[in-house]
Design a protein around this motif. Structure first.
Motif: not given
Length: 532
Positions: A370-374, A409, A411, A523, A526
């Motif tokens: 995934a490529h989402a904020p964490f 950004m 996984d 990374c 975000a």
């Protein structure tokens, strides 16, 4: 029966004895295999049914907890409290319905009422702020408020109950009105009440079915029979509806899948027996040759059955979840120990299978991240918290320090898996001293390099072994690793996931005993939403 006795018998007697012996052994084998498979299938069906029932209960309790929290948050509203105190129905029509339309919660009805059950205001989905005070019978509200009265008014408690109204099942959450700030006790305990209701229709049940992966999930108000069920209780403590679903039978499915292989094995045994019997009747020399061949075939058969039994034991890994549920029950110490042994064995087997699957996906370039904020700091802190009980059990320390790392950004699941493997290995192989975990970062433009360092006081890694520890199934000391547990896949999987996230794992040179692993990955930062 030895070869000398065989050659001294007549062909007829020999054939009869051999035939009888083969028939009996074949029947015993067939009976043993059949009973074992049926018992395994029945056991797996029962265990999966218990696990499914626990999952359904957890899902419904989650819905109830969500409704409870939303009820408290929604009616913690000073303006509504004041409007109800002065019976300003017009204000309620103009404001409460609008607020309900704007919430993210899928409530179907809202009622504001006196403690006696007299509705002051009512709102339903799609009905807007239409002045309705007859959405629910007064008797239903009165029973619900009796349940609420048993809760301490200063606890901001919520009474959750179900009721059947006009052939529909409703879930209610009732709470006392409260101001935005200050203790509830500052008001009269007989304050007005707020009720949020949720219709348990097909749209409400569908997410539960998807969550727990059961088939045939439905709601009935008639006491069910011969199906799996979970009761929903009314204000008086009696069930008003039941959640039902098809009884899962994975054991039976597994039995059907392996049945052809079992039949093939038994057919092979029968064929060998038939050939051996036919061969014995030809004479002592042919009997001797047949016995030699039969012994060789028996060895091959034993190896084949051993491998097949290993494959047949694999479905037992499905009992891991059930073992965890059983461990929460009121068991004797011996029973707890047995359940823990079952769970540990099942989890070890599942870990190996999952490891092999991860390696396979990585090598086939089929691992999609995934490529989402964490939040890296939260992920590392969570892993450290989960492993602290293990460290405490071994009487070693597990410390953690972190800088204020920004949101990135990537996984989150893959990052958490890498960190879990690294910290878990450090705790596993450290018997004295402790493990220190630190999290830092460096900023370069719009990107950030995250650095996770894990230092332990374990046995350390020889310099000439450091390059191969990231290979599949590589183990520095086989006996030590077997004693600690592990398959030699964790570091290989972690290195592969790190590479996919633009990073790498390395062993850092350090003086003294122990090992230091460093995870470094770059990374994108975000983008944080602008404050309103």
């Amino acid at each position: 029966m030895n070869l000398t006795r065989l050659t001294s018998m007549s062909n007829a007697d020999l054939s009869k004895r051999i035939a009888l012996s083969l028939v009996v052994s074949f029947l015993l084998l067939t009976t043993t295999v059949g009973i074992t498979m049926v018992l395994m299938a029945s056991s797996e069906n029962h265990q999966v049914a218990e696990k499914t029932r626990a999952l359904v209960r957890t899902a419904i309790e989650g819905y109830e907890a969500s409704l409870s929290q939303f009820s408290v948050d929604y009616f913690n509203w000073t303006a509504v409290l004041e409007a109800t105190e002065r019976r300003d129905v017009e204000w309620l029509y103009e404001n409460v319905g609008v607020a309900a339309d704007l919430t993210d919660y899928d409530q179907d009805a809202i009622v504001i009422s006196t403690p006696e059950g007299e509705a002051l205001y009512g709102w339903t989905t799609g009905g807007g702020s239409v002045p309705r005070t007859d959405i629910f019978p007064a008797a239903v509200l009165s029973d619900l408020f009796k349940r609420l009265d048993a809760i301490d008014p200063n606890s901001k408690g919520v009474a959750i109950a179900y009721a059947e109204i006009d052939q529909s099942v409703w879930m209610f959450g009732a709470t006392r009105m409260a101001p935005n700030e200050g203790p509830i006790g500052m008001l009269d305990t007989a304050m007005n009440r707020g009720v949020i209701a949720y219709r348990m229709d097909d749209d409400a049940i569908a997410p539960i079915a998807e969550m727990v992966l059961v088939e045939g999930l439905s709601l009935t108000t008639t006491p069910p029979r011969d199906v799996e069920m979970y009761p929903l209780f009314g204000s008086d403590g009696d069930p008003v509806a039941w959640m039902t679903w098809d009884r899962p039978a994975p054991g039976s499915d597994s039995l059907l899948r392996v049945l052809p292989a079992i039949i093939a094995v038994l057919g092979l045994v029968a064929a060998i027996n038939y050939v051996a019997g036919r061969t014995v009747a030809g004479g002592a020399r042919r009997i001797e040759k047949a016995l030699v061949a039969a012994r060789a075939a028996d060895v091959a058969k034993g190896e084949f059955l051993t491998n097949m039994s290993h494959e047949l034991r694999t479905p037992i890994s499905g009992i891991a979840g059930v073992a965890e549920v059983l461990s929460l029950e009121d068991l004797t110490p011996d029973q707890q120990e047995m359940v823990q042994i079952i769970a540990a064995s099942a989890h070890a087997q599942m870990a190996l299978v999952e490891g092999l699957m991860n390696i396979s996906r990585l090598e086939a370039d089929r691992e999609e991240l995934a490529h989402a904020p964490f939040d890296p700091e939260r992920e590392v802190r969570t892993v450290v918290g989960l492993l602290r009980p293990t460290a405490a059990e071994k009487e070693i320390t597990l410390s953690y320090s972190a800088e204020n790392v920004p949101m990135l950004m990537g996984d989150a699941g893959a990052f958490r898996q890498i960190v879990t493997n690294l910290i878990g290995n450090a705790v596993k192989f450290t018997d004295t001293g402790g493990v220190d975990v630190s999290l830092g970062f460096t900023i370069t433009g719009d990107a950030a390099a995250v650095i996770v360092t894990i230092a332990d006081t374990g046995p350390g890694i020889p310099k000439d072994q450091r390059s191969r520890i990231f290979e599949r199934f590589a183990q520095i000391d086989g006996s030590s690793t077997r004693a600690k547990g592990g398959s030699g896949l964790g570091l290989a999987i972690s290195q592969g996931l790190a590479a996919l996230m633009g990073g790498t794992i390395r062993v850092v040179e350090r003086p003294g005993p122990g090992s230091t692993f460093e995870l470094r990955m770059t990374c994108d930062r975000a983008e944080m939403p602008m404050a309103a």
